[in-house]
Motif scaffolding. Structure first.
Motif, PDB file in Angstrom:
ATOM      1  N   UNK A  13      40.820  10.042  30.059  1.00 34.55           N
ATOM      2  CA  UNK A  13      42.039   9.555  29.397  1.00 34.55           C
ATOM      3  C   UNK A  13      41.703   8.630  28.238  1.00 34.55           C
ATOM      4  N   UNK A  14      42.475   8.730  27.170  1.00 38.19           N
ATOM      5  CA  UNK A  14      42.304   7.832  26.033  1.00 38.19           C
ATOM      6  C   UNK A  14      43.010   6.499  26.269  1.00 38.19           C
ATOM      7  N   UNK A  15      44.072   6.544  27.080  1.00 42.30           N
ATOM      8  CA  UNK A  15      44.897   5.366  27.311  1.00 42.30           C
ATOM      9  C   UNK A  15      45.215   5.259  28.800  1.00 42.30           C
ATOM     10  N   UNK A  16      45.128   4.058  29.337  1.00 42.44           N
ATOM     11  CA  UNK A  16      45.591   3.789  30.696  1.00 42.44           C
ATOM     12  C   UNK A  16      46.914   3.042  30.613  1.00 42.44           C
ATOM     13  N   UNK A 174      50.978   6.403  20.959  1.00 36.97           N
ATOM     14  CA  UNK A 174      50.723   7.436  19.961  1.00 36.97           C
ATOM     15  C   UNK A 174      49.801   8.534  20.447  1.00 36.97           C
ATOM     16  N   UNK A 175      49.925   8.886  21.745  1.00 41.10           N
ATOM     17  CA  UNK A 175      49.078   9.929  22.311  1.00 41.10           C
ATOM     18  C   UNK A 175      49.939  10.932  23.065  1.00 41.10           C
ATOM     19  N   UNK A 176      49.459  12.169  23.200  1.00 41.69           N
ATOM     20  CA  UNK A 176      50.164  13.140  24.039  1.00 41.69           C
ATOM     21  C   UNK A 176      49.989  12.784  25.510  1.00 41.69           C
ATOM     22  N   UNK A 177      50.845  13.340  26.348  1.00 43.22           N
ATOM     23  CA  UNK A 177      50.838  12.999  27.771  1.00 43.22           C
ATOM     24  C   UNK A 177      49.489  13.249  28.426  1.00 43.22           C
ATOM     25  N   UNK A 178      48.832  14.336  28.059  1.00 41.13           N
ATOM     26  CA  UNK A 178      47.564  14.672  28.682  1.00 41.13           C
ATOM     27  C   UNK A 178      46.425  13.734  28.349  1.00 41.13           C
ATOM     28  N   UNK A 179      46.625  12.869  27.353  1.00 42.27           N
ATOM     29  CA  UNK A 179      45.589  11.911  26.970  1.00 42.27           C
ATOM     30  C   UNK A 179      45.779  10.553  27.624  1.00 42.27           C
ATOM     31  N   UNK A 180      46.822  10.421  28.446  1.00 42.48           N
ATOM     32  CA  UNK A 180      47.116   9.146  29.097  1.00 42.48           C
ATOM     33  C   UNK A 180      47.017   9.289  30.606  1.00 42.48           C
ATOM     34  N   UNK A 181      46.708   8.178  31.259  1.00 44.30           N
ATOM     35  CA  UNK A 181      46.642   8.147  32.721  1.00 44.30           C
ATOM     36  C   UNK A 181      47.450   6.952  33.218  1.00 44.30           C
ATOM     37  N   UNK A 182      48.373   7.204  34.138  1.00 41.21           N
ATOM     38  CA  UNK A 182      49.088   6.119  34.798  1.00 41.21           C
ATOM     39  C   UNK A 182      48.257   5.600  35.962  1.00 41.21           C
ATOM     40  N   UNK A 183      48.188   4.282  36.092  1.00 45.77           N
ATOM     41  CA  UNK A 183      47.535   3.635  37.230  1.00 45.77           C
ATOM     42  C   UNK A 183      48.617   2.898  38.007  1.00 45.77           C
ATOM     43  N   UNK A 196      55.657  14.175  34.347  1.00 43.73           N
ATOM     44  CA  UNK A 196      55.849  13.966  32.914  1.00 43.73           C
ATOM     45  C   UNK A 196      54.622  14.378  32.107  1.00 43.73           C
ATOM     46  N   UNK A 197      53.588  14.880  32.783  1.00 44.16           N
ATOM     47  CA  UNK A 197      52.411  15.409  32.097  1.00 44.16           C
ATOM     48  C   UNK A 197      51.235  14.470  31.995  1.00 44.16           C
ATOM     49  N   UNK A 198      51.369  13.224  32.512  1.00 47.45           N
ATOM     50  CA  UNK A 198      50.265  12.270  32.446  1.00 47.45           C
ATOM     51  C   UNK A 198      49.269  12.558  33.557  1.00 47.45           C
ATOM     52  N   UNK A 199      48.025  12.131  33.350  1.00 52.14           N
ATOM     53  CA  UNK A 199      47.066  12.077  34.444  1.00 52.14           C
ATOM     54  C   UNK A 199      47.369  10.833  35.265  1.00 52.14           C
ATOM     55  N   UNK A 200      46.887  10.798  36.480  1.00 52.77           N
ATOM     56  CA  UNK A 200      47.308   9.719  37.371  1.00 52.77           C
ATOM     57  C   UNK A 200      46.158   9.208  38.227  1.00 52.77           C
TER      58      UNK A 200
END
Length: 240
Positions: A13-16, A174-183, A196-200
């Motif tokens: 992920x680019x963003x957490x 500023x990232x697509x859902x697949x580039x982010x991860x929810x913690x 919603x398409x995020x990694x988790x």
């Protein structure tokens, strides 16, 4: 048992995006405030679960109310049942005024600092107040390690797990859902982010199984430090 599930999030992920209440903050400290106003500290989990239930239900029904409003109503109901005749408003203020002073979980400072040192972008996203988040993390010396502190007011007041809440975080980053991860510590939040398409990543702070009816997390850890070790090891250091 391995504290992090063997499945590793790939691509990295680019963003957490961090949930706040119970994920970052240790809300057990509010138990003392409940005791102060004559309530049993053991009522804390039921009260907080009720706040989430009612806030999420309002969103589903098309309504809108802030975390503070819903939390205050829940406390008034508790006081009416447990302390009939007691004036509610001073007690409600006494409990809710403690939110900005909550401590973070012991694993949070080292985990956040390791992720920041590795160049991992981080944001917070809460159903509560972004101002409260800043206050809590500021006291812990961590607020400036995050790019932004968000709440669901930026999503039209729609509480997680509504897709609009996660979309607000993605727009900010500023990232697509697949580039982010929810913690998050809450399986319902993990499930909502996944839909919603995020990694988790699920922080399993208690020895309980993940609900089989919900979308499973991409990663699982017993502490943020464990998750940080896994992510930074796979990401490498800046410039690597």
């Amino acid at each position: 048992m391995n504290p992090v599930s063997p499945e590793s999030p790939d691509p990295r992920p680019d963003v957490l995006v961090f949930d706040v209440n119970e994920t970052i903050t240790d809300m057990s400290a509010l138990g003392a405030r409940l005791t102060d106003v004559g309530l049993d500290a053991g009522l804390l989990p039921a009260w907080f679960a009720g706040v989430l239930r009612d806030g999420i239900a309002l969103t589903l029904a098309g309504g809108r109310a802030s975390f503070a409003e819903v939390a205050a109503d829940g406390l008034r109901a508790l006081l009416a049942r447990e302390r009939p005749g007691q004036e509610a408003e001073p007690a409600v203020r006494h409990v809710l005024d403690a939110l900005p002073d909550l401590p973070v979980h012991p694993d949070v400072p080292d985990g956040v600092r390791e992720l920041h040192a590795a160049g991992v972008r981080m944001l917070t996203l809460t159903n509560g107040s972004a101002g409260t988040t800043r206050a809590v993390l500021g006291r812990a010396g961590l607020a400036d390690l995050f790019e932004a502190h968000l709440d669901v007011e930026g999503a039209g007041g729609r509480w997680k797990p509504h897709p609009a809440a996660y979309a607000h975080a993605l727009r900010t980053a500023g990232v697509p859902a697949g580039s982010a991860m929810l913690v998050a510590v809450h399986p319902w939040d993990v499930d909502g982010a996944a839909r919603a398409g995020l990694r988790t990543a699920w922080l399993r702070r208690e020895p309980v199984p993940y609900p089989s009816a919900l979308h499973p997390p991409d990663a699982e850890a017993e502490a943020l430090t464990d998750l940080a070790h896994r992510l930074t090891a796979r990401r490498g250091r800046p410039g690597s």
